[in-house]
Design a protein around this motif. Sequence first.
Motif, short mmCIF file in Angstrom:
data_model
loop_
_atom_site.label_atom_id
_atom_site.label_comp_id
_atom_site.label_asym_id
_atom_site.label_seq_id
_atom_site.Cartn_x
_atom_site.Cartn_y
_atom_site.Cartn_z
N LEU A 356 -55.39 -43.78 -4.01
CA LEU A 356 -55.10 -45.00 -4.76
C LEU A 356 -53.59 -45.14 -4.90
CD1 LEU A 356 -57.84 -44.68 -7.52
CD2 LEU A 356 -57.86 -46.17 -5.51
N GLU A 357 -53.07 -46.27 -4.55
CA GLU A 357 -51.62 -46.42 -4.43
C GLU A 357 -50.96 -46.98 -5.68
OE1 GLU A 357 -50.96 -48.76 -0.99
OE2 GLU A 357 -51.74 -47.26 0.41
N SER A 358 -51.71 -47.22 -6.73
CA SER A 358 -51.15 -47.79 -7.95
C SER A 358 -50.19 -46.81 -8.61
CB SER A 358 -52.26 -48.16 -8.92
OG SER A 358 -51.72 -48.46 -10.19
N ALA A 359 -49.10 -47.36 -9.11
CA ALA A 359 -48.14 -46.53 -9.83
C ALA A 359 -48.70 -46.07 -11.16
CB ALA A 359 -46.85 -47.32 -10.07
N ASP A 360 -49.75 -46.73 -11.63
CA ASP A 360 -50.35 -46.38 -12.92
C ASP A 360 -51.43 -45.32 -12.80
OD1 ASP A 360 -48.84 -48.36 -14.29
OD2 ASP A 360 -50.22 -49.90 -13.59
N THR A 361 -51.78 -44.93 -11.57
CA THR A 361 -52.85 -43.96 -11.39
C THR A 361 -52.45 -42.62 -11.99
OG1 THR A 361 -53.53 -45.05 -9.35
CG2 THR A 361 -54.34 -42.82 -9.72
N GLY A 362 -53.35 -42.08 -12.80
CA GLY A 362 -53.07 -40.80 -13.45
C GLY A 362 -54.14 -39.78 -13.14
N GLY A 363 -54.71 -39.20 -14.17
CA GLY A 363 -55.74 -38.19 -13.99
C GLY A 363 -57.11 -38.81 -13.87
N GLY A 364 -58.12 -37.95 -13.83
CA GLY A 364 -59.49 -38.44 -13.71
C GLY A 364 -60.49 -37.36 -14.04
N ALA A 365 -61.77 -37.72 -13.96
CA ALA A 365 -62.83 -36.77 -14.30
C ALA A 365 -64.11 -37.14 -13.59
CB ALA A 365 -63.05 -36.74 -15.81
N VAL A 366 -64.94 -36.13 -13.35
CA VAL A 366 -66.30 -36.31 -12.82
C VAL A 366 -67.22 -35.45 -13.67
CG1 VAL A 366 -67.87 -35.99 -10.88
CG2 VAL A 366 -65.51 -36.69 -10.45
N VAL A 367 -68.34 -36.03 -14.11
CA VAL A 367 -69.37 -35.27 -14.82
C VAL A 367 -70.70 -35.56 -14.16
CG1 VAL A 367 -70.58 -34.90 -16.99
CG2 VAL A 367 -68.12 -35.33 -17.01
N ILE A 368 -71.47 -34.51 -13.86
CA ILE A 368 -72.82 -34.65 -13.32
C ILE A 368 -73.75 -33.86 -14.23
CG2 ILE A 368 -74.33 -34.30 -11.34
CD1 ILE A 368 -71.84 -34.31 -9.56
N GLN A 369 -74.84 -34.52 -14.65
CA GLN A 369 -75.75 -33.94 -15.64
C GLN A 369 -77.18 -34.00 -15.15
OE1 GLN A 369 -75.20 -35.39 -19.70
NE2 GLN A 369 -77.41 -35.44 -19.99
#
Length: 716
Positions: A356-369
Amino acid sequence: MEGKQFQRRALFTAALLALLVAAFAAVLWSLQVTNLDYYRGLSTRKIANRETVEAARGEMRDRYGRVLVTNRAVYQVTLDLSRMGEEAQRNANLLALLEICREQKVEWSDTLPISESGPFSYTSDTALSYRAADSSAAETVVRTSLGKLVDALPLQSRGFLPAGETDPSAAALMQALRGYFEVDESLSDGEARALIGLLYEINLRQKNIDYSDYIFAQDVDIDFISTVKEHGLTGVQIEAATVREYATSHAAHLLGRVGPIYADTWAYYKELGYNMNDTVGIDGAESAFEPYLRGEAGVREQELSTSGKVVSESWYTDPLTGETHEPEPGDNVLLTLDVKLQAKAEQVLADTISSLESADTGGGAVVIQDVSDGGVLTMASYPTYDLATVYSDQALYAQVSSDPLEPFYNRASMGLYSPGSTFKPLVGIAALEEGVTTPSETIRDTGRFTLPEEEKYPYGDFHPQCWIYRQYGGTHGQENLADALRDSCNIYFYTIGHRLGIERIDLYAKMFGLGEKTGFELSESKGRVAGPATSEALNMTWYGGNLLNVAIGQDNTACTPLQLTNYIATLVNGGNHYATHLLRAVKSSDYSQTVLEYEPQLLDTLELDADNVEAVKLGMWKVANDAKSSVSRYFAGLPVEVGAKTGSAQVASNVEADAVFVCFAPYDDPQIAMTIVVEGGASGSNLAQAAAEILDYYFSAEDTLESVDPENTLLR
C-alpha cells in the motif's frame, strides 16, 4: 622355673605389642588409603550451605503439538563475595575474572550508568534521580538504583565525598567508589571502572536495592568454564541453569517473555509463595499461564571446604515431614494457536502493508478465531519482533523501542479502530430481529438521506450521503438487505438505523460483545460503542444526527480486531457468544496426564432467528461471490465459499481511512472468522486479496497440518 615364666611373659607382651601395631597399621591403612577421600573431606568440611534450585519451566506448544517455547540448559557465572576474603584478595579475584572474560570474549552484566573509560560521565540524564508525579499529582524526586546506593554507602561519613553531597559528578563518584572499594590506584581508569561495575551490581543486592540475583555472565561455553576452574578463583561459581528458547520467531505478542520479579510486583508474588529471585512470566502467555508453567523449586544442601570447594551435596529433607525437596518441573501449556497459520498471516499482513503506497499507512492486525468455541487460531500484529533476540541485544531493543510504529504494541487485542461498514451486518441483524425490516423489503437509495414526506425529518439540515453519490454522483437504486450489504449502501443503513434508534443499536452491539472485553487471557482493550453516554464520557455533545453515523459504523464506536472477529463468529454460528481464549489444554511435565482441558465459556446465547441469520449471511456471501462485488474476483477458486464485509473507517479528514475486512468460512458451515485491519489502508477492499490468500492456505490441509509426535498430537 622362673626363666620359663619370664619367657612366657615376654612372648605374651611381644604378641600383644604386635597385635596393637597391626591394629594401628590397619587403622592407618583405612584412614590414609582405603577411605582417604572420605576422611580428607571430613577433615576439610567447615561450611554448610543451603541453596534454592529452580525448577524447569513448562513448555508451550501450539494446537497441533508443535513446540513454541521450551528450555535450553546453559551454564551461568555467579559471584559470592563472602568467600573472596579481604578487599585486596577480592579485587584480585574479580580482576582475574574480567581478564579471562576479555580473552574469551565473554560479555558480563554491568548496568552502572557511567562511561567505561575516563574522563567519566553519566550515560543517562537521570543517572542518580528523576522527577515524577505522585498520587496527588505533586512532583517528587525519585532516586535511581545508583542514587540509592550512593545514599546507602558511607561515602560521606568516611570522607570519600564531601558532607551533604548526594549528587556528585561522575568523576567525583568514581573517585569516591575507588576509595571505598579499595581499588588499587595503579589500575587504569578502564580497569577500575570494570571492577567497580561488578562491585556496584553486588552491592545493589547486598543493600536490598535490587532483589534479583546477580548473574555475572550467562550461557558461557566449556572453554570459559575450564579456564575459570584452572585459575581456581574463589567465590566464582559456575552453575547449571535453563533459559527460555523460542522454537519460532512468530507470535511474539502472544507468547511473551520471562524475567525477574521487579520491586513493584514483589509484594504480589511474595503472597503467592515466590522467592524474590524467582523468574516469572512478564507478559503474554508466559504471564497469563504462569500458575501452570511455573515449576516447584527444590532445596539443595551443600558442604563446603574452607576454600569454597563443594565437598558433598544432597537434596534437603524436612526433618518433620520427611519430604525431600527436589525441584518439580512445571506443566506444559498447549495453546489454541496454529503457528503455521500464524506465520502465514504475519507474512501476508507485512506484504500487504508494504504494497500500500499511502503515506498514512501504519501498522495492522489479523485475528482468526474458531467459530465453535472462541479459540484464537491466529493473532498477528504488525510490525512485530523476534523474542529470541530483541531482549538479549541492547542495540536491537533500542531500535525496536524507538520505532514510531511501536512494534511492542499488540494491535490485535489492544488497538482500537472504528469498524466502518463491517458494523453493518450487526445493524442488519438487529433490524431483522426487532422487526423494523424484512429480508425482502427494498429501500431506495436517493443519494442523500431523506424520509418519506409524511414522516417528520428529525435531523435538521443534516442529510448524509451514500458513498457512491459522494464519489460518483450515482445511486444504488432499490436495495434489499443482502444487496445493501454487498454494495455497502449507506442510505439503506441510515434508514434502518433511524428505525432502530440508538438504544437498540447499542443494545445489540453489547450483545455481540462490542464495547466489552472478550474474556481473552492476555491484555485487551474494552473499546466503546457510540451513543449519548459515550459522547458525554468523551466530553463531546451528542446530536440526534449522530445516530446515522453510528448505523454505518462511524462516530465514536471503537473496537479491537479481536472484538470484531468475535462478533462475526457469534453472528454466523447463530448467536452463541463464546469468550475468546488462547488456552487449549495443560499437560503434566512429562505429557503423561492431562491437568486441564479447556471448556468453552458461553457468555450469552442470543437466540437469533435462523432465517434472519441466513439473510445477513447471504449479504456477506454476495460481498465475496457476487459478480457485482468489487472483491469477488479474489475469492473465486478457493477450496471453500466465503462470506465477507469490507469497511473504511474514517480517522480524520486529512488522512486516509483505516481499512477493515471481516469474513468467515466455509459459508455453509462456518468454522473460522477473521478480521484484518490496516491503519491508513484506505478501504477494506484493499485487504480482500490478503484474506483470500490466508483462507486458501488454511483450507489446504496439506499446508497447515504436519506430522508430530503421537503423544503430543491434537488433531482438529
